[in-house]
Motif scaffolding. Structure first.
Motif, PDB file in Angstrom:
ATOM      1  N   ALA A 177      36.609 -10.463  -6.583  1.00 11.75           N
ATOM      2  CA  ALA A 177      36.905  -9.621  -5.346  1.00 11.75           C
ATOM      3  C   ALA A 177      37.848 -10.156  -4.447  1.00 11.75           C
ATOM      4  O   ALA A 177      38.256 -11.235  -4.343  1.00 11.75           O
ATOM      5  CB  ALA A 177      35.653  -9.061  -4.720  1.00 11.75           C
ATOM      6  N   HIS A 179      39.645  -9.759  -0.143  1.00  8.82           N
ATOM      7  CA  HIS A 179      39.277  -9.294   1.172  1.00  8.82           C
ATOM      8  C   HIS A 179      40.147  -9.335   2.032  1.00  8.82           C
ATOM      9  O   HIS A 179      41.123 -10.625   2.186  1.00  8.82           O
ATOM     10  CB  HIS A 179      38.170 -10.246   1.312  1.00  8.82           C
ATOM     11  CG  HIS A 179      37.567 -10.207   2.864  1.00  8.82           C
ATOM     12  ND1 HIS A 179      37.011 -11.411   3.437  1.00  8.82           N
ATOM     13  CD2 HIS A 179      37.474  -9.216   3.638  1.00  8.82           C
ATOM     14  CE1 HIS A 179      36.765 -10.992   4.600  1.00  8.82           C
ATOM     15  NE2 HIS A 179      36.693  -9.571   4.911  1.00  8.82           N
ATOM     16  N   SER A 222      37.738   0.352  -6.097  1.00 12.23           N
ATOM     17  CA  SER A 222      36.757  -0.137  -5.467  1.00 12.23           C
ATOM     18  C   SER A 222      36.375  -0.623  -4.202  1.00 12.23           C
ATOM     19  O   SER A 222      36.162  -1.860  -3.847  1.00 12.23           O
ATOM     20  CB  SER A 222      35.659  -1.115  -6.371  1.00 12.23           C
ATOM     21  OG  SER A 222      35.632  -0.500  -7.878  1.00 12.23           O
ATOM     22  N   ILE A 223      37.154   0.145  -3.298  1.00 10.82           N
ATOM     23  CA  ILE A 223      37.634  -0.395  -2.093  1.00 10.82           C
ATOM     24  C   ILE A 223      36.321  -0.252  -1.039  1.00 10.82           C
ATOM     25  O   ILE A 223      35.781   1.269  -1.035  1.00 10.82           O
ATOM     26  CB  ILE A 223      38.726   0.355  -1.193  1.00 10.82           C
ATOM     27  CG1 ILE A 223      39.913   0.238  -2.081  1.00 10.82           C
ATOM     28  CG2 ILE A 223      39.008  -0.174   0.276  1.00 10.82           C
ATOM     29  CD1 ILE A 223      41.250   1.148  -1.748  1.00 10.82           C
ATOM     30  N   CYS A 224      35.807  -1.126  -0.293  1.00 13.11           N
ATOM     31  CA  CYS A 224      34.622  -1.029   0.478  1.00 13.11           C
ATOM     32  C   CYS A 224      34.971  -1.280   1.817  1.00 13.11           C
ATOM     33  O   CYS A 224      35.689  -2.560   2.228  1.00 13.11           O
ATOM     34  CB  CYS A 224      33.528  -1.843   0.198  1.00 13.11           C
ATOM     35  SG  CYS A 224      31.970  -2.021   1.003  1.00 13.11           S
ATOM     36  N   GLN A 225      35.016  -0.360   2.642  1.00 16.93           N
ATOM     37  CA  GLN A 225      35.332  -0.675   4.446  1.00 16.93           C
ATOM     38  C   GLN A 225      34.355  -0.542   5.076  1.00 16.93           C
ATOM     39  O   GLN A 225      33.399   0.379   5.103  1.00 16.93           O
ATOM     40  CB  GLN A 225      36.478   0.430   4.502  1.00 16.93           C
ATOM     41  CG  GLN A 225      37.140   0.789   5.996  1.00 16.93           C
ATOM     42  CD  GLN A 225      37.806   1.734   6.323  1.00 16.93           C
ATOM     43  OE1 GLN A 225      38.607   2.443   5.232  1.00 16.93           O
ATOM     44  NE2 GLN A 225      38.169   2.046   7.468  1.00 16.93           N
ATOM     45  N   THR A 226      34.085  -1.416   5.937  1.00 11.67           N
ATOM     46  CA  THR A 226      33.113  -1.541   6.750  1.00 11.67           C
ATOM     47  C   THR A 226      33.404  -0.818   8.425  1.00 11.67           C
ATOM     48  O   THR A 226      34.576  -0.263   8.469  1.00 11.67           O
ATOM     49  CB  THR A 226      32.775  -3.194   7.452  1.00 11.67           C
ATOM     50  OG1 THR A 226      34.006  -3.574   8.164  1.00 11.67           O
ATOM     51  CG2 THR A 226      32.389  -3.707   6.250  1.00 11.67           C
ATOM     52  N   THR A 241      37.756  -4.624  11.288  1.00 14.54           N
ATOM     53  CA  THR A 241      37.340  -3.784   9.988  1.00 14.54           C
ATOM     54  C   THR A 241      37.476  -4.677   8.806  1.00 14.54           C
ATOM     55  O   THR A 241      38.658  -4.958   8.546  1.00 14.54           O
ATOM     56  CB  THR A 241      38.053  -2.326   9.861  1.00 14.54           C
ATOM     57  OG1 THR A 241      37.913  -1.724  11.178  1.00 14.54           O
ATOM     58  CG2 THR A 241      37.682  -1.792   8.929  1.00 14.54           C
ATOM     59  N   ASP A 242      36.534  -4.730   7.932  1.00 14.74           N
ATOM     60  CA  ASP A 242      36.765  -5.485   6.776  1.00 14.74           C
ATOM     61  C   ASP A 242      36.850  -4.816   5.477  1.00 14.74           C
ATOM     62  O   ASP A 242      36.347  -3.504   5.606  1.00 14.74           O
ATOM     63  CB  ASP A 242      35.409  -6.397   6.542  1.00 14.74           C
ATOM     64  CG  ASP A 242      35.271  -7.506   7.267  1.00 14.74           C
ATOM     65  OD1 ASP A 242      35.850  -8.699   7.106  1.00 14.74           O
ATOM     66  OD2 ASP A 242      34.803  -7.454   8.598  1.00 14.74           O
ATOM     67  N   PHE A 243      37.745  -5.110   4.568  1.00  8.40           N
ATOM     68  CA  PHE A 243      38.056  -4.124   3.163  1.00  8.40           C
ATOM     69  C   PHE A 243      37.859  -5.278   2.340  1.00  8.40           C
ATOM     70  O   PHE A 243      38.256  -6.495   2.165  1.00  8.40           O
ATOM     71  CB  PHE A 243      39.524  -3.763   3.233  1.00  8.40           C
ATOM     72  CG  PHE A 243      39.770  -2.840   4.484  1.00  8.40           C
ATOM     73  CD1 PHE A 243      39.691  -1.582   4.378  1.00  8.40           C
ATOM     74  CD2 PHE A 243      40.113  -3.303   5.560  1.00  8.40           C
ATOM     75  CE1 PHE A 243      40.039  -0.770   5.208  1.00  8.40           C
ATOM     76  CE2 PHE A 243      40.507  -2.424   6.586  1.00  8.40           C
ATOM     77  CZ  PHE A 243      40.467  -0.990   6.426  1.00  8.40           C
ATOM     78  N   ARG A 244      36.832  -4.797   1.399  1.00  8.18           N
ATOM     79  CA  ARG A 244      36.683  -5.782   0.064  1.00  8.18           C
ATOM     80  C   ARG A 244      37.239  -4.750  -1.193  1.00  8.18           C
ATOM     81  O   ARG A 244      36.501  -3.596  -1.009  1.00  8.18           O
ATOM     82  CB  ARG A 244      35.432  -6.183  -0.094  1.00  8.18           C
ATOM     83  CG  ARG A 244      35.094  -7.470   0.938  1.00  8.18           C
ATOM     84  CD  ARG A 244      33.656  -7.907   0.846  1.00  8.18           C
ATOM     85  NE  ARG A 244      33.516  -9.218   1.526  1.00  8.18           N
ATOM     86  CZ  ARG A 244      33.378  -9.321   3.145  1.00  8.18           C
ATOM     87  NH1 ARG A 244      33.342  -8.231   3.659  1.00  8.18           N
ATOM     88  NH2 ARG A 244      33.441 -10.446   3.566  1.00  8.18           N
ATOM     89  N   PHE A 245      37.755  -5.425  -2.150  1.00 11.37           N
ATOM     90  CA  PHE A 245      38.326  -4.384  -3.137  1.00 11.37           C
ATOM     91  C   PHE A 245      38.837  -5.301  -4.332  1.00 11.37           C
ATOM     92  O   PHE A 245      38.577  -6.462  -4.230  1.00 11.37           O
ATOM     93  CB  PHE A 245      39.551  -3.638  -2.889  1.00 11.37           C
ATOM     94  CG  PHE A 245      40.715  -4.757  -2.068  1.00 11.37           C
ATOM     95  CD1 PHE A 245      41.774  -5.369  -2.977  1.00 11.37           C
ATOM     96  CD2 PHE A 245      40.787  -5.016  -0.867  1.00 11.37           C
ATOM     97  CE1 PHE A 245      42.718  -6.038  -2.429  1.00 11.37           C
ATOM     98  CE2 PHE A 245      41.571  -5.834  -0.220  1.00 11.37           C
ATOM     99  CZ  PHE A 245      42.547  -6.377  -1.307  1.00 11.37           C
TER     100      PHE A 245
END
Length: 356
Positions: A177, A179, A222-226, A241-245
Motif C-alpha cells: 500500500a 500513503h 482502494s483509497i481510504c481517507q481519514t 488527513t491521511d490517505f492510504r491506497f
C-alpha cells in the motif's frame, strides 16, 4: 579530493539513524520524476526544477545504521564532503524583512481575494549564526528534540548542505500500500481537549484534502481517507488527513509524485499558475525549501517528505525558511507570527544542550 555526497536521516517515531554516502558526486537527474520507477538511493528535489536547481540522487555506495554515539564518524563524512563550500549564498534576507513581508503579503492576498487563486503560499527567509554548532550536532539535537518528524541532513554539490525537521509526508510505501497526507492549518501547541480550530485553518486544510482526494482518483484504487486529526510538530499543531491506497497497474510512481508535488500546502491552487506566481512574485528564492527529500528503496524503505522546517548552510551561519498559506480570511499580522513560530523549530537547535 573526490567530493562525496551524503545523507543522514531518521524516520518519524524511530530510533535508528541511517547513513548513506556516494563515493563520487551526486549527479543531477535528467528525465524528471520518472527516475523514481528505476533507481534507489536518497533523492533531493527542489520546489521547482531548473537548470541551476536540479533534482539530485545520492547513490548508496555506502550504507549503515547508526546511533547517537557515532557523531565523530558523521562529522568526518560531513567535513570531507563540505570542504571548500562557498560563502553566503544568493538571496540572503534584506535588513527590513518585516516590511518586505508586508508588501509580499498584500500582493499575494490581493491575488487570492480577486479570485485568481483558491490559495497561495508565501515563504520568507531569515538568517541564523551558527554559534559554533557543527551541522551534525544540530542534526542529532533535532533527532532528540523532534521524535515525530523526519530529520535529515544531506549534501550534494549542486544543492549545498541542508538540515530538515519536517512534519509533512509526500509519499511512502507500506508493504503493497501507499500513503500520503494532506497537512495544513497551524497553531501553537495547547490542550487538545479544549482545542478549537479557526474557520480559516479548517478551510485551508479542506482545500488541501479535497485536492489530494481528487488527484488520487486518477491514479489509485482502494483509497481510504481519514477524518482530519490534530497532530503535533515540535511546539506547533497541524491538521492532517491521511490517505492510504493502491496504485493502478498502469500508473508509474514517478507520474504520481509529479502530480502531488508541489502540494497545495506549500504552493497553492490552481497548482501550475500558483507556482508560476510564486516564482515571479516571491522575494526569496526557495531552491530546495518546499521541495522534497528522502530514502527511496533503501534499508529504511521508500519515504519522501516535503522539505519544511529546513535551513541551508552558508558561510558563518544558516539561511532558514518558513511559509504560510494565504486565503481570503488571512491577516498579515497572524501570518507573519505563524512564520515566526515555524522558524523557531530550527532556531531552537542552536541553544539546546542535550546530553547523549
Amino acid at each position: 579530493m573526490t567530493t562525496r555526497a551524503f545523507a543522514y536521516y531518521r524516520l518519524p517515531h524511530q530510533q535508528e539513524i541511517h547513513l548513506v554516502r556516494q563515493c563520487g558526486e551526486a549527479a543531477p537527474v535528467s528525465g524528471g520524476f520518472s527516475v523514481l520507477d528505476e533507481v534507489r538511493g536518497f533523492v533531493i528535489a527542489p520546489f521547482s526544477l531548473s537548470d541551476d536547481c536540479p533534482m539530485c540522487w545520492i547513490l548508496p555506495d555506502e550504507e549503515r545504521l547508526s546511533d547517537m554515539r557515532d557523531e565523530s564518524l558523521m562529522r568526518a563524512w560531513c567535513d570531507e564532503a563540505c570542504a571548500g563550500m562557498s560563502g553566503m549564498g544568493e538571496g540572503e534576507p534584506t535588513e527590513d524583512v518585516r516590511a518586505e513581508y508586508g508588501r509580499s503579503f498584500n500582493r499575494f492576498h490581493q491575488a487570492v481575494c480577486q479570485g485568481r487563486f483558491e490559495k497561495l503560499v508565501l515563504a520568507r527567509q531569515d538568517t541564523q549564526r551558527d554559534r559554533g554548532a557543527h551541522p551534525v550536532t544540530l542534526f542529532l539535537r533535532a533527532c532528540q528534540c523532534y521524535p515525530r518528524m523526519f530529520i535529515s541532513l544531506f549534501y550534494a554539490p549542486q544543492c549545498g548542505l541542508w538540515l530538515t525537521a519536517t512534519p509533512e509526508l509526500l509519499l511512502e510505501r507500506e508493504a503493497e500500500a501507499w500513503h500520503t497526507v494532506a497537512l495544513a492549518g497551524t497553531m501553537r501547541n495547547q490542550d487538545t481537549d479544549t482545542l478549537v480550530w479557526s474557520m480559516k485553518n479548517r478551510g485551508e486544510q479542506l482545500i488541501v484534502a479535497d485536492y489530494v482526494a481528487r488527484l488520487l482518483g486518477s491514479f489509485a484504487d482502494s483509497i481510504c481517507q481519514t477524518e482530519p486529526q490534530t497532530v503535533h510538530a515540535a511546539h506547533l499543531l497541524h491538521l492532517r488527513t491521511d490517505f492510504r491506497f493502491t496504485l493502478r497497474d498502469d500508473v508509474s510512481v514517478g507520474s504520481l509524485v509529479e502530480a502531488l508535488h508541489p502540494t497545495p500546502a506549500v504552493c497553492g491552487l490552481p497548482k501550475e499558475t500558483a507556482r508560476d506566481f510564486i516564482l515571479e512574485q516571491e522575494p526569496c528564492r526557495r531552491r530546495y525549501y518546499s521541495g522534497f527529500a528522502g530514502p527511496w528503496q533503501l534499508q529504511g524503505g521508500s519515504h519522501l517528505f516535503v522539505s519544511l522546517r529546513c535551513m541551508t548552510r552558508q558561510q558563518n551561519g544558516w539561511l532558514l525558511f518558513a511559509g504560510g498559506g494565504i486565503v481570503p480570511d488571512s491577516e498579515e499580522f497572524a501570518e507573519w507570527n505563524e512564520t515566526e513560530e515555524k522558524l523557531l523549530t530550527m532556531r531552537k537547535l542552536f541553544t539546546l544542550n542535550i546530553e547523549r
